[in-house]
Design an enzyme around this catalytic site. Structure first.
Site, mmCIF file in Angstrom:
data_model
loop_
_atom_site.group_PDB
_atom_site.id
_atom_site.type_symbol
_atom_site.label_atom_id
_atom_site.label_comp_id
_atom_site.label_asym_id
_atom_site.label_seq_id
_atom_site.Cartn_x
_atom_site.Cartn_y
_atom_site.Cartn_z
ATOM 1 N N ARG A 270 12.360 -1.718 10.229
ATOM 2 C CA ARG A 270 11.634 -1.127 11.003
ATOM 3 C C ARG A 270 12.003 -2.644 12.453
ATOM 4 O O ARG A 270 11.777 -3.386 11.780
ATOM 5 C CB ARG A 270 9.893 -1.110 10.759
ATOM 6 C CG ARG A 270 9.767 -0.111 10.246
ATOM 7 C CD ARG A 270 8.662 0.379 9.350
ATOM 8 N NE ARG A 270 7.683 -0.714 9.794
ATOM 9 C CZ ARG A 270 6.153 -0.629 9.441
ATOM 10 N NH1 ARG A 270 5.964 -0.095 8.211
ATOM 11 N NH2 ARG A 270 5.095 -0.973 10.039
ATOM 12 N N LYS B 227 1.321 -0.886 0.211
ATOM 13 C CA LYS B 227 0.215 0.033 0.729
ATOM 14 C C LYS B 227 1.023 0.774 0.111
ATOM 15 O O LYS B 227 0.656 2.583 -0.597
ATOM 16 C CB LYS B 227 -0.543 0.104 0.773
ATOM 17 C CG LYS B 227 -1.830 -0.962 1.574
ATOM 18 C CD LYS B 227 -2.609 -1.067 2.777
ATOM 19 C CE LYS B 227 -2.137 -0.862 3.808
ATOM 20 N NZ LYS B 227 -1.189 -1.950 4.681
ATOM 21 N N ARG C 145 1.047 -9.355 13.823
ATOM 22 C CA ARG C 145 0.963 -7.759 13.128
ATOM 23 C C ARG C 145 -0.963 -8.569 12.292
ATOM 24 O O ARG C 145 -1.866 -8.180 11.651
ATOM 25 C CB ARG C 145 1.726 -7.198 12.514
ATOM 26 C CG ARG C 145 2.308 -6.201 13.127
ATOM 27 C CD ARG C 145 3.683 -6.081 12.467
ATOM 28 N NE ARG C 145 3.234 -4.695 10.871
ATOM 29 C CZ ARG C 145 4.200 -5.118 9.562
ATOM 30 N NH1 ARG C 145 5.477 -5.551 10.495
ATOM 31 N NH2 ARG C 145 3.857 -3.985 9.416
ATOM 32 N N ARG D 33 -8.590 0.943 10.258
ATOM 33 C CA ARG D 33 -8.911 -0.338 9.858
ATOM 34 C C ARG D 33 -8.926 -1.167 11.288
ATOM 35 O O ARG D 33 -8.957 -2.744 11.494
ATOM 36 C CB ARG D 33 -6.891 -0.070 10.541
ATOM 37 C CG ARG D 33 -5.601 -0.879 9.455
ATOM 38 C CD ARG D 33 -4.471 -0.923 10.649
ATOM 39 N NE ARG D 33 -3.683 -0.993 10.411
ATOM 40 C CZ ARG D 33 -2.539 -0.478 9.593
ATOM 41 N NH1 ARG D 33 -2.215 0.506 9.782
ATOM 42 N NH2 ARG D 33 -1.519 -1.384 9.520
ATOM 43 N N ARG E 211 12.402 -5.948 3.875
ATOM 44 C CA ARG E 211 11.942 -4.320 3.595
ATOM 45 C C ARG E 211 12.985 -3.701 4.324
ATOM 46 O O ARG E 211 12.979 -3.549 5.473
ATOM 47 C CB ARG E 211 10.821 -4.215 3.892
ATOM 48 C CG ARG E 211 9.602 -3.075 4.108
ATOM 49 C CD ARG E 211 8.586 -2.845 3.831
ATOM 50 N NE ARG E 211 8.358 -2.967 5.395
ATOM 51 C CZ ARG E 211 6.988 -2.744 6.029
ATOM 52 N NH1 ARG E 211 5.681 -1.985 4.679
ATOM 53 N NH2 ARG E 211 5.861 -2.362 7.032
HETATM 54 P P1 AMP Z 1 2.573 0.255 9.745
HETATM 55 O O1 AMP Z 1 3.252 1.426 9.302
HETATM 56 O O2 AMP Z 1 0.696 0.457 8.266
HETATM 57 O O3 AMP Z 1 2.396 -1.024 9.446
HETATM 58 O O4 AMP Z 1 1.604 0.249 11.014
HETATM 59 C C1 AMP Z 1 2.082 0.084 11.905
HETATM 60 C C2 AMP Z 1 1.889 0.753 13.024
HETATM 61 O O5 AMP Z 1 1.389 1.412 13.878
HETATM 62 C C3 AMP Z 1 0.358 -0.880 13.584
HETATM 63 O O6 AMP Z 1 1.166 -1.812 13.391
HETATM 64 C C4 AMP Z 1 0.114 -0.191 14.790
HETATM 65 O O7 AMP Z 1 0.642 -0.659 15.576
HETATM 66 C C5 AMP Z 1 0.384 1.202 14.432
HETATM 67 N N1 AMP Z 1 -1.144 1.769 13.336
HETATM 68 C C6 AMP Z 1 -1.148 2.290 11.665
HETATM 69 N N2 AMP Z 1 -2.592 2.296 11.557
HETATM 70 C C7 AMP Z 1 -2.732 2.287 12.767
HETATM 71 C C8 AMP Z 1 -4.420 2.521 12.630
HETATM 72 N N3 AMP Z 1 -5.237 2.862 12.044
HETATM 73 N N4 AMP Z 1 -5.395 1.430 13.961
HETATM 74 C C9 AMP Z 1 -4.523 1.331 14.717
HETATM 75 N N5 AMP Z 1 -3.145 0.980 14.939
HETATM 76 C C10 AMP Z 1 -2.883 1.274 13.659
#
Ligand code: AMP
Length: 212
Positions: A159, A13, A170, A88, A126
């Site tokens: 990360r 994404k 996750r 989410r 990544r």
């Molecule tokens: P991402 O970079 O999108 O993989 O997000 C990394 C982490 O940020 C996730 O594993 C969650 O801990 C937190 N996070 C990001 N977006 C959300 C969301 N919409 N709702 C809740 N937690 C989020």
């Protein structure tokens, strides 16, 4: 254009959000990037989010919704946007729909479909730019110079939450919390599903078609 990109972690994404926002002349935002920016500035929000992110858990809805709504309410973003990683949960989807009710709602929800095995291997190879957040992949899209971003020459890093045990959590949190949101948009007839297991350029083509 108000576009939502949905899909499991590692479905690509982030890579596509930046491109599609550029071609549509709108801004894109990743809720994960907003949390990581807060973390790098050592804000209270960042410190709070870290405790959830480190375990691969979602940050609580109230905190996440307030943060993303603050971004959406910025007049610079009123022309439209690409949301990557939000909503989410069903509560987040409801909050977004309520906020956009008088702006015609969301135009497109694109679902990035990728088999689980591909996700795990993508996430473990990544690397992300510390400055502009562009993602790279050691196997499928390596940077031109090792450890450096092609676009801004920022430092690339892995990360913490891309480590195998956190990745597994996750993915299970995604299935429990986010698959119902995907179904919700599917039932509303707003969901466009694309096969995101293909090469970046091919996924880009499918995405452009879905948005047209
Ligand atoms: P991402 O970079 O999108 O993989 O997000 C990394 C982490 O940020 C996730 O594993 C969650 O801990 C937190 N996070 C990001 N977006 C959300 C969301 N919409 N709702 C809740 N937690 C989020």
């Amino acid at each position: 254009m108000k576009i939502i990109l949905m899909g499991p972690p590692g479905s690509g994404k982030g890579t596509q959000a930046v491109h599609i926002a550029l071609t549509k002349g709108v801004k894109s935002i990743s809720s994960g990037d907003l949390f990581r920016e807060n973390l790098s500035m050592n804000t209270e929000l960042g410190r709070l989010a870290k405790s959830f992110m480190d375990k691969g858990e979602y940050v609580p809805d109230k905190i996440t919704i307030d943060m993303v709504m603050g971004w959406i309410d910025n007049p610079e973003h009123s022309a439209g946007f690409v949301l990557d990683g939000f909503p989410r949960t069903l509560a987040q989807a409801e909050a977004l729909e309520e906020r956009l009710a008088d702006k015609g709602g969301v135009d497109r929800v694109i679902f990035f479909n990728v088999p689980e095995g591909v996700l795990v291997s993508r996430l473990s190879s990544r690397f992300i730019c510390r400055s502009c957040h562009t993602p790279y992949n050691d196997i499928s899209s390596p940077p031109l110079a090792v450890g450096k971003c092609d676009l801004c020459h920022g430092e690339l890093y892995q990360r913490d939450d891309d480590q195998a045990d956190v990745v597994r959590n996750r993915l299970s949190v995604y299935m429990r919390e986010t698959e119902p949101v995907v179904d919700h948009f599917r039932q509303m007839g707003k969901l466009f599903e694309i096969d995101a297991s293909q090469k970046i350029e091919d996924v880009r083509g499918l995405l452009e078609k879905a948005i047209r």
